[in-house]
Design a protein around this motif. Sequence first.
Motif, mmCIF file in Angstrom:
data_model
loop_
_atom_site.group_PDB
_atom_site.id
_atom_site.type_symbol
_atom_site.label_atom_id
_atom_site.label_comp_id
_atom_site.label_asym_id
_atom_site.label_seq_id
_atom_site.Cartn_x
_atom_site.Cartn_y
_atom_site.Cartn_z
ATOM 1 N N UNK A 57 35.873 23.979 50.452
ATOM 2 C CA UNK A 57 37.175 24.606 50.732
ATOM 3 C C UNK A 57 37.674 24.095 52.080
ATOM 4 N N UNK A 58 38.735 23.319 52.053
ATOM 5 C CA UNK A 58 39.194 22.671 53.297
ATOM 6 C C UNK A 58 40.132 23.547 54.124
ATOM 7 N N UNK A 86 30.308 26.235 48.840
ATOM 8 C CA UNK A 86 29.124 25.958 49.654
ATOM 9 C C UNK A 86 29.468 25.312 50.992
ATOM 10 N N UNK A 87 30.704 24.866 51.166
ATOM 11 C CA UNK A 87 31.137 24.274 52.443
ATOM 12 C C UNK A 87 32.566 24.710 52.728
ATOM 13 N N UNK A 88 32.840 25.012 54.007
ATOM 14 C CA UNK A 88 34.190 25.434 54.380
ATOM 15 C C UNK A 88 34.629 24.755 55.669
ATOM 16 N N UNK A 307 42.510 24.395 47.315
ATOM 17 C CA UNK A 307 41.841 25.169 48.368
ATOM 18 C C UNK A 307 42.233 26.636 48.229
ATOM 19 N N UNK A 308 41.790 27.455 49.190
ATOM 20 C CA UNK A 308 42.078 28.893 49.100
ATOM 21 C C UNK A 308 43.065 29.396 50.143
ATOM 22 N N UNK A 309 43.057 28.842 51.353
ATOM 23 C CA UNK A 309 43.764 29.451 52.489
ATOM 24 C C UNK A 309 43.332 30.915 52.644
ATOM 25 N N UNK A 359 34.880 16.825 44.558
ATOM 26 C CA UNK A 359 34.880 15.392 44.895
ATOM 27 C C UNK A 359 35.944 15.037 45.924
ATOM 28 N N UNK A 360 37.185 15.446 45.672
ATOM 29 C CA UNK A 360 38.286 14.982 46.522
ATOM 30 C C UNK A 360 38.235 15.497 47.957
ATOM 31 N N UNK A 361 37.883 16.784 48.199
ATOM 32 C CA UNK A 361 37.747 17.186 49.601
ATOM 33 C C UNK A 361 36.681 16.363 50.333
#
Length: 445
Positions: A57-58, A86-88, A307-309, A359-361
């Motif tokens: 999640x970027x 698993x990653x932010x 993403x979520x924001x 993949x893309x993030x």
Amino acid sequence: MGKTLLKNVRMVNENTIVEGDILLEGQLIVKIDGDISDPNTKVIDLKGKHLFPGVIDDQVHFREPGLTHKGNIATESRAAIAGGITSFMEQPNTNPQTTTIEELEKKFAIAANTAYANYSFLFGGTNDNLEELKRLDKNACSGVKLFLGSSTGNMLVDNELVLEKIFRNTEMVISAHCEDEGTIRANMARFKEEYGDDIPMKYHPIIRSAEACYLSSSKAIALAKETGARLHVFHLSTGMETSLFRNDIPLEQKKITAEVCIHHLWFSDSDYDKKGSLIKWNPAVKTEQDRAQLWEALLDDRIDVIATDHAPHTLEEKDNVYTNAPSGGPLVQHALPAMLENYHNGKISLEKMVEKMCHNPAKLFQLKKRGFLREGYFADLVVADLNNPWKVAKENIVYKCGWSPFEGETFKSKITHTFVNGHLAYEQGNFSELKNAQRLTFDRE
């Protein structure tokens, strides 16, 4: 941690779905094959469930430091792993703001002790911290964040000369919140004159209008083209903006990329009467037509990332008149189940969903050994049972703020297991108290 063997999984990865087994040792994936046997492993038979790379999640706001009554790195990253994230990458509009290298490193220190998911942070650009930005090592964090429209914790960059210098003086990805402040202020003045502070919530997407978004996005893109900067436009909310992006070259060759958030793919302006301030975001949730055009651009690859924001506020804060109700809402726990619902409804394939969320993030931010199911990569994994309906309710919401805009929604798919660097961090509603998260690292030459 030893070895863990996941048997009988449907692995969704790199545009394929393959049935087989995956062997983890320590923090890494060491073998992927059709049938693996190893007597010295802990075996988990997943009985045909689907396995994805851990979601990256970027764009999240975990509210630490300074706003921790809403959430903190521990509580919100815990909610994230419950949702398969698993990653932010966390945003700089905390208190104090992440606009110096010293404050950036303080956040890393907090996360090293408290995060349940892998972490990085964005460094905030302002009207007056260019020299500090120049000192920032390009591998230090995920990138630079610019607010080109005011939002929670106002960090508005409105000095065009400074903006151009920022674009010319960083090799890192510049992630931008794009809304034109002059347009918003003029719209707000008009509605305040008619309604005072108690403006009906349905006018939010008219105040923070499609025109305000397009004007700001198009200016930022023009500046990126002029300067050669690497620009990533956060949370597209309008169909109009999708025309600004390309799909005729691979992501790795793009200098200008775009993201869409779960709420702009799920809700529309017809939901304001029921949901009110609970779906008040900046940029605003807009029309059904905008939503349809965002979906079209996501599927044809003009939009690169989902993403979520995630931006929690308390219900007490949300329960205010329009001008006092903050924008933002919690999303990390429910983002992947919501996207899987869209899969069930025929809107997106599992392969495309994994491309946009995993993949893309990883490609866009040049993450080292994450975002894919590959031998030698970190074992960040999420398992989903696609036929296990559950209802979002107060008692199963993990966010510190205790509410969700999806409350009352029944999702067909449930996240059953989440692995962070090879460690089973979440299983069937239960959390491991061992925190095995790492600081994200980057392959940037």
